[in-house]
Design a protein around this motif. Sequence first.
Motif, PDB file in Angstrom:
ATOM      1  N   GLY A   1      -5.645  -4.113   0.938  1.00  0.00           N
ATOM      2  CA  GLY A   1      -4.228  -4.443   0.853  1.00  0.00           C
ATOM      3  C   GLY A   1      -3.491  -4.301   2.171  1.00  0.00           C
ATOM      4  O   GLY A   1      -2.386  -4.817   2.325  1.00  0.00           O
ATOM      5  N   PHE A   2      -4.068  -3.610   3.156  1.00  0.00           N
ATOM      6  CA  PHE A   2      -3.465  -3.546   4.488  1.00  0.00           C
ATOM      7  C   PHE A   2      -3.499  -4.908   5.167  1.00  0.00           C
ATOM      8  O   PHE A   2      -2.675  -5.212   6.016  1.00  0.00           O
ATOM      9  CB  PHE A   2      -4.196  -2.528   5.379  1.00  0.00           C
ATOM     10  CG  PHE A   2      -3.839  -1.107   5.100  1.00  0.00           C
ATOM     11  CD1 PHE A   2      -2.550  -0.652   5.288  1.00  0.00           C
ATOM     12  CD2 PHE A   2      -4.803  -0.232   4.639  1.00  0.00           C
ATOM     13  CE1 PHE A   2      -2.224   0.669   5.037  1.00  0.00           C
ATOM     14  CE2 PHE A   2      -4.487   1.093   4.392  1.00  0.00           C
ATOM     15  CZ  PHE A   2      -3.192   1.535   4.586  1.00  0.00           C
ATOM     16  N   TYR A   3      -4.482  -5.731   4.816  1.00  0.00           N
ATOM     17  CA  TYR A   3      -4.683  -7.006   5.478  1.00  0.00           C
ATOM     18  C   TYR A   3      -4.329  -8.207   4.611  1.00  0.00           C
ATOM     19  O   TYR A   3      -3.988  -9.263   5.132  1.00  0.00           O
ATOM     20  CB  TYR A   3      -6.143  -7.131   5.931  1.00  0.00           C
ATOM     21  CG  TYR A   3      -6.546  -5.996   6.826  1.00  0.00           C
ATOM     22  CD1 TYR A   3      -6.084  -5.931   8.135  1.00  0.00           C
ATOM     23  CD2 TYR A   3      -7.354  -4.971   6.364  1.00  0.00           C
ATOM     24  CE1 TYR A   3      -6.426  -4.871   8.960  1.00  0.00           C
ATOM     25  CE2 TYR A   3      -7.710  -3.914   7.186  1.00  0.00           C
ATOM     26  CZ  TYR A   3      -7.242  -3.876   8.480  1.00  0.00           C
ATOM     27  OH  TYR A   3      -7.578  -2.828   9.289  1.00  0.00           O
ATOM     28  N   ALA A   4      -4.459  -8.090   3.322  1.00  0.00           N
ATOM     29  CA  ALA A   4      -4.184  -9.196   2.411  1.00  0.00           C
ATOM     30  C   ALA A   4      -3.135  -8.754   1.398  1.00  0.00           C
ATOM     31  O   ALA A   4      -3.315  -7.745   0.718  1.00  0.00           O
ATOM     32  CB  ALA A   4      -5.459  -9.622   1.696  1.00  0.00           C
ATOM     33  N   ASN A   5      -2.053  -9.492   1.326  1.00  0.00           N
ATOM     34  CA  ASN A   5      -0.979  -9.138   0.406  1.00  0.00           C
ATOM     35  C   ASN A   5      -1.486  -9.098  -1.033  1.00  0.00           C
ATOM     36  O   ASN A   5      -2.200  -9.989  -1.479  1.00  0.00           O
ATOM     37  CB  ASN A   5       0.155 -10.155   0.504  1.00  0.00           C
ATOM     38  CG  ASN A   5       0.926 -10.017   1.782  1.00  0.00           C
ATOM     39  OD1 ASN A   5       0.920  -8.959   2.391  1.00  0.00           O
ATOM     40  ND2 ASN A   5       1.584 -11.072   2.201  1.00  0.00           N
ATOM     41  N   TYR A   6      -1.124  -8.067  -1.725  1.00  0.00           N
ATOM     42  CA  TYR A   6      -1.407  -7.879  -3.142  1.00  0.00           C
ATOM     43  C   TYR A   6      -2.887  -7.752  -3.476  1.00  0.00           C
ATOM     44  O   TYR A   6      -3.263  -7.842  -4.632  1.00  0.00           O
ATOM     45  CB  TYR A   6      -0.762  -8.991  -3.979  1.00  0.00           C
ATOM     46  CG  TYR A   6       0.728  -9.018  -3.836  1.00  0.00           C
ATOM     47  CD1 TYR A   6       1.508  -8.072  -4.468  1.00  0.00           C
ATOM     48  CD2 TYR A   6       1.350  -9.963  -3.048  1.00  0.00           C
ATOM     49  CE1 TYR A   6       2.883  -8.072  -4.330  1.00  0.00           C
ATOM     50  CE2 TYR A   6       2.718  -9.975  -2.891  1.00  0.00           C
ATOM     51  CZ  TYR A   6       3.483  -9.026  -3.539  1.00  0.00           C
ATOM     52  OH  TYR A   6       4.841  -9.028  -3.399  1.00  0.00           O
ATOM     53  N   ALA A   7      -3.738  -7.545  -2.487  1.00  0.00           N
ATOM     54  CA  ALA A   7      -5.160  -7.351  -2.779  1.00  0.00           C
ATOM     55  C   ALA A   7      -5.385  -6.059  -3.551  1.00  0.00           C
ATOM     56  O   ALA A   7      -6.331  -5.956  -4.331  1.00  0.00           O
ATOM     57  CB  ALA A   7      -5.970  -7.339  -1.491  1.00  0.00           C
ATOM     58  N   GLN A   8      -4.502  -5.085  -3.330  1.00  0.00           N
ATOM     59  CA  GLN A   8      -4.685  -3.811  -4.011  1.00  0.00           C
ATOM     60  C   GLN A   8      -4.491  -3.935  -5.518  1.00  0.00           C
ATOM     61  O   GLN A   8      -4.968  -3.101  -6.271  1.00  0.00           O
ATOM     62  CB  GLN A   8      -3.766  -2.735  -3.430  1.00  0.00           C
ATOM     63  CG  GLN A   8      -2.372  -2.716  -3.951  1.00  0.00           C
ATOM     64  CD  GLN A   8      -1.471  -3.806  -3.387  1.00  0.00           C
ATOM     65  OE1 GLN A   8      -1.878  -4.551  -2.515  1.00  0.00           O
ATOM     66  NE2 GLN A   8      -0.277  -3.901  -3.885  1.00  0.00           N
ATOM     67  N   ARG A   9      -3.829  -4.979  -5.973  1.00  0.00           N
ATOM     68  CA  ARG A   9      -3.669  -5.156  -7.422  1.00  0.00           C
ATOM     69  C   ARG A   9      -5.012  -5.356  -8.113  1.00  0.00           C
ATOM     70  O   ARG A   9      -5.177  -4.978  -9.265  1.00  0.00           O
ATOM     71  CB  ARG A   9      -2.762  -6.356  -7.712  1.00  0.00           C
ATOM     72  CG  ARG A   9      -1.324  -6.089  -7.423  1.00  0.00           C
ATOM     73  CD  ARG A   9      -0.500  -7.261  -7.865  1.00  0.00           C
ATOM     74  NE  ARG A   9       0.907  -7.023  -7.633  1.00  0.00           N
ATOM     75  CZ  ARG A   9       1.852  -7.849  -7.989  1.00  0.00           C
ATOM     76  NH1 ARG A   9       1.546  -8.980  -8.600  1.00  0.00           N
ATOM     77  NH2 ARG A   9       3.113  -7.574  -7.753  1.00  0.00           N
ATOM     78  N   ILE A  10      -5.940  -5.962  -7.433  1.00  0.00           N
ATOM     79  CA  ILE A  10      -7.279  -6.158  -7.999  1.00  0.00           C
ATOM     80  C   ILE A  10      -7.958  -4.811  -8.208  1.00  0.00           C
ATOM     81  O   ILE A  10      -8.701  -4.618  -9.168  1.00  0.00           O
ATOM     82  CB  ILE A  10      -8.114  -7.066  -7.081  1.00  0.00           C
ATOM     83  CG1 ILE A  10      -7.464  -8.441  -6.996  1.00  0.00           C
ATOM     84  CG2 ILE A  10      -9.545  -7.191  -7.576  1.00  0.00           C
ATOM     85  CD1 ILE A  10      -8.044  -9.327  -5.922  1.00  0.00           C
TER      86      ILE A  10
ATOM     87  N   ILE B   1       0.848  -1.190   0.000  1.00  0.00           N
ATOM     88  CA  ILE B   1       0.000   0.000   0.000  1.00  0.00           C
ATOM     89  C   ILE B   1       0.882   1.238   0.000  1.00  0.00           C
ATOM     90  O   ILE B   1       1.790   1.375   0.806  1.00  0.00           O
ATOM     91  CB  ILE B   1      -0.911   0.018   1.235  1.00  0.00           C
ATOM     92  CG1 ILE B   1      -1.844  -1.183   1.236  1.00  0.00           C
ATOM     93  CG2 ILE B   1      -1.690   1.301   1.337  1.00  0.00           C
ATOM     94  CD1 ILE B   1      -2.842  -1.183   0.123  1.00  0.00           C
ATOM     95  N   SER B   2       0.601   2.137  -0.916  1.00  0.00           N
ATOM     96  CA  SER B   2       1.277   3.420  -0.959  1.00  0.00           C
ATOM     97  C   SER B   2       0.349   4.461  -0.335  1.00  0.00           C
ATOM     98  O   SER B   2      -0.778   4.656  -0.805  1.00  0.00           O
ATOM     99  CB  SER B   2       1.598   3.799  -2.403  1.00  0.00           C
ATOM    100  OG  SER B   2       1.971   5.144  -2.482  1.00  0.00           O
TER     101      SER B   2
END
Length: 134
Positions: free
Chosen positions: A65-74, A19-20
Amino acid sequence: MGYLSIRYSYYVNGGNQNISMVELTVKMVFLLLIMGVKNILASRNRFNDFLIFLLVLDWLIYCLGFYANYAQRISYYMGFFVIYLVPQVAKCVNKKQRAACMFILFTIALAFSYVYYGINGCDGTVPYKIAQMI
């Protein structure tokens, strides 16, 4: 259990969050701007409600993405629809305020690009280096 290949274990088990805070802040600013004129946008085009829904979903999944790795890619699959909504925000204000609104939006976009790519060095685009051919 052996259902997934070992190469996917990093995405499921380990790694750091990606997360940025700069990107999260800019997404939040655009979300607040668009939600402020949501009713006007919805009355101008019937598809804007769907685009606003995708923008909210983008922000929620990015925060996941704070809780699940790479969720922010979705979230990136939904986030690019903001390019249809942000230009319409400037048309929602009267003509006297339109120039100021466009200036603010342009300044936010330039500041984000400078901080995200220039200072933080995300995506490896700055400094640009040409690969040498052998």
